[in-house]
Design an enzyme around this catalytic site. Structure first.
Site, PDB file in Angstrom:
ATOM      1  N   HIS A 238      -3.005  -2.942   4.728  1.00  0.00           N
ATOM      2  CA  HIS A 238      -2.265  -1.943   5.525  1.00  0.00           C
ATOM      3  C   HIS A 238      -2.951  -1.764   6.880  1.00  0.00           C
ATOM      4  CE1 HIS A 238      -5.340   0.261   3.356  1.00  0.00           C
ATOM      5  NE2 HIS A 238      -5.037   1.431   3.888  1.00  0.00           N
TER       6      HIS A 238
ATOM      7  N   ASP B  48       0.298   5.476  -1.365  1.00  0.00           N
ATOM      8  CA  ASP B  48      -0.684   6.445  -1.846  1.00  0.00           C
ATOM      9  C   ASP B  48      -0.114   7.477  -2.815  1.00  0.00           C
ATOM     10  OD1 ASP B  48      -3.123   5.649  -0.581  1.00  0.00           O
ATOM     11  OD2 ASP B  48      -2.316   6.318   1.336  1.00  0.00           O
TER      12      ASP B  48
ATOM     13  N   GLU C 118      -8.438   1.031  -3.230  1.00  0.00           N
ATOM     14  CA  GLU C 118      -8.761   1.286  -1.825  1.00  0.00           C
ATOM     15  C   GLU C 118     -10.129   1.959  -1.759  1.00  0.00           C
ATOM     16  OE1 GLU C 118      -6.813   3.188   2.223  1.00  0.00           O
ATOM     17  OE2 GLU C 118      -6.219   4.011   0.284  1.00  0.00           O
TER      18      GLU C 118
ATOM     19  N   ASP D  77       1.743   2.201   3.944  1.00  0.00           N
ATOM     20  CA  ASP D  77       0.860   3.373   3.833  1.00  0.00           C
ATOM     21  C   ASP D  77       1.647   4.658   3.571  1.00  0.00           C
ATOM     22  OD1 ASP D  77      -1.663   4.413   3.585  1.00  0.00           O
ATOM     23  OD2 ASP D  77      -2.184   4.317   5.697  1.00  0.00           O
TER      24      ASP D  77
ATOM     25  N   HIS E  25     -13.702   2.118   2.792  1.00  0.00           N
ATOM     26  CA  HIS E  25     -12.698   3.014   3.359  1.00  0.00           C
ATOM     27  C   HIS E  25     -13.279   3.504   4.678  1.00  0.00           C
ATOM     28  CE1 HIS E  25      -9.993   6.614   3.762  1.00  0.00           C
ATOM     29  NE2 HIS E  25      -9.130   5.627   3.566  1.00  0.00           N
TER      30      HIS E  25
ATOM     31  N   HIS F  91       0.817  -1.221   0.000  1.00  0.00           N
ATOM     32  CA  HIS F  91       0.000   0.000   0.000  1.00  0.00           C
ATOM     33  C   HIS F  91       0.847   1.267   0.000  1.00  0.00           C
ATOM     34  CE1 HIS F  91      -4.082   1.669   0.408  1.00  0.00           C
ATOM     35  NE2 HIS F  91      -3.422   2.714   0.877  1.00  0.00           N
TER      36      HIS F  91
ATOM     37  N   HIS G 170      -9.582  -1.518   6.886  1.00  0.00           N
ATOM     38  CA  HIS G 170     -10.633  -0.487   6.916  1.00  0.00           C
ATOM     39  C   HIS G 170     -12.021  -1.024   7.250  1.00  0.00           C
ATOM     40  CE1 HIS G 170      -8.783   3.348   5.949  1.00  0.00           C
ATOM     41  NE2 HIS G 170      -8.059   2.767   5.007  1.00  0.00           N
TER      42      HIS G 170
END
Length: 393
Positions: A230, A41, A141, A338, A168, A39, A209
């Site tokens: 994550h 971003d 995600e 993350d 999420h 993961h 999540h």
């Protein structure tokens, strides 16, 4: 013994020499097997800060965030899942468009980078690693991206998506999130169909999540191993986004893997309290801008970026890794840091170049090479192969 080693023994303190030895040992293991992070971003940052314009935010150059391709290379990363993140603010408006725009960003920077190699399979990751490249992969995600359509789910697989996080910060219409008021008590019947279809086409079921009830339902319904892309251990940092011990114990039977998150709010107990309402805050901004998800998401992002957190430490991240091993077993842990969107980092893990330092810490704690290799990537490769083979059947 070489003259250099003899010189170092004479002039350097033993602890410093040992740290150097552990780090060099760690780097050797990273070269022997691909270190796979599930993961990052970076696509979200390019989407939000440069509107997808790679000339304004080129990952092949040094960026102001914690991730870019030169530092991924320095961190000896072998495979990176880039997240096509769909903010919960878009759950009822343009969710698929948002996901597709980020998938497009990932594909474009992968295609133009000499250091990346596109991969969709376990063998593809190994081939990239053998070629000295970083395997570039996609995970979605936020299950809002499928807009309640199994057809969209199948299309995402065709585009190369190999995992999807079911929620999420807010519930989907078919699955409860960890940080929203429960609406379904886990998965709805359609949510179960989503999991079965992910199994059928070969997309890993990601239960980071999601609520505890959704975790249980997904593990029950999935006939293949699931992942936490994550997440960390709730027993060490009491945050709803982390995995409780009861679920960690289930991972051994499921065969899945928990990829440890380094966000301070998920690894440090003080930061966990400080960040308890982080994802809830999005609801406030969504209510403030009900017809403008762009404004709602931008307001939340600015608020999040200005939040002050206890940073935690690299050692605490290693504590989470070892707690998961204690409960689930050595075959069920990995790293999904993350990075990309973090503005506060554990001391010692300030950017993606620092991965070998975490590996060195595990070696310092007495980990055997074969166990370190499982953590680095072999566990995730096993799960990917199981999902690929299950889809073929």
């Amino acid at each position: 013994m070489t003259m250099l080693a003899l010189f170092l023994m004479l002039v350097l303190p033993g602890t410093l020499l040992a740290q150097s030895d552990y780090l060099e040992h760690a780097r050797r293991l990273h070269r022997e097997v691909p270190m796979i992070d599930t993961h990052n971003d970076l696509p979200e940052m390019i989407h939000e800060n440069a509107k997808g314009d790679l000339s304004k935010m080129d990952p092949d150059t040094r960026l102001k965030i914690d991730t870019d391709i030169p530092r991924l290379k320095a961190g000896l990363v072998g495979g990176q899942f880039f997240a096509a993140y769909v903010p919960a603010a878009y759950k009822d408006k343009d969710a698929a468009k948002y996901a597709l725009e980020e998938i497009d960003i990932i594909k474009r920077f992968t295609r133009r980078s000499p250091s990346l190699q596109w991969a969709t399979t376990a063998d593809g990751i190994l081939a990239a690693h053998k070629a000295g490249k970083i395997a570039s992969l996609i995970g979605i995600e936020g299950g809002y991206a499928i807009e309640n359509s199994l057809a969209l789910l199948r299309i995402y697989h065709e585009l190369g998506v190999r995992y999807m996080t079911l929620t999420h910060s807010l519930n989907t219409d078919w699955a409860d999130a960890a940080t929203d008021t429960p609406a379904h008590n886990g998965l709805t019947p359609f949510g179960e169909d989503v999991v079965r279809e992910m199994n059928r086409v070969g997309i890993m079921v990601d239960i980071s999540h999601v609520s505890d009830a959704t975790m249980v339902d997904a593990i029950r319904v999935s006939r293949l191993p699931v992942i936490f892309s994550h997440s960390s251990a709730r027993a060490l940092a009491n945050h709803a986004r982390n995995v409780p011990d009861s679920i960690l114990a289930m991972m051994k039977q499921n065969g899945g893997v928990v990829m440890v998150n380094i966000f301070p709010g998920f690894i440090n107990p003080i930061a966990a309290k400080q960040s308890a309402g982080v994802l809830d805050k999005m609801k406030e901004f969504q209510a403030q801008y009900p017809n403008d998800p762009d404004k709602a998401n931008k307001a939340w992002t600015q608020w999040f970026d200005n939040m002050k957190l206890e940073p935690g430490t690299l050692s605490e991240v290693a504590d989470h890794v070892e707690h998961i091993v204690k409960l689930a077993g050595i075959d069920h842990v990995g790293i999904g840091a993350d990075f990309g969107s973090l503005t506060t980092h554990p001391v010692g893990l300030e950017d993606v170049s620092r991965y070998p330092y975490l590996t060195a810490e595990l070696l310092r704690r007495g980990w055997k090479d074969e166990d370190v290799k499982k953590f680095l990537g072999l566990n995730l490769l096993r799960v990917m192969r199981a999902v690929e083979q299950g889809a073929e059947k």
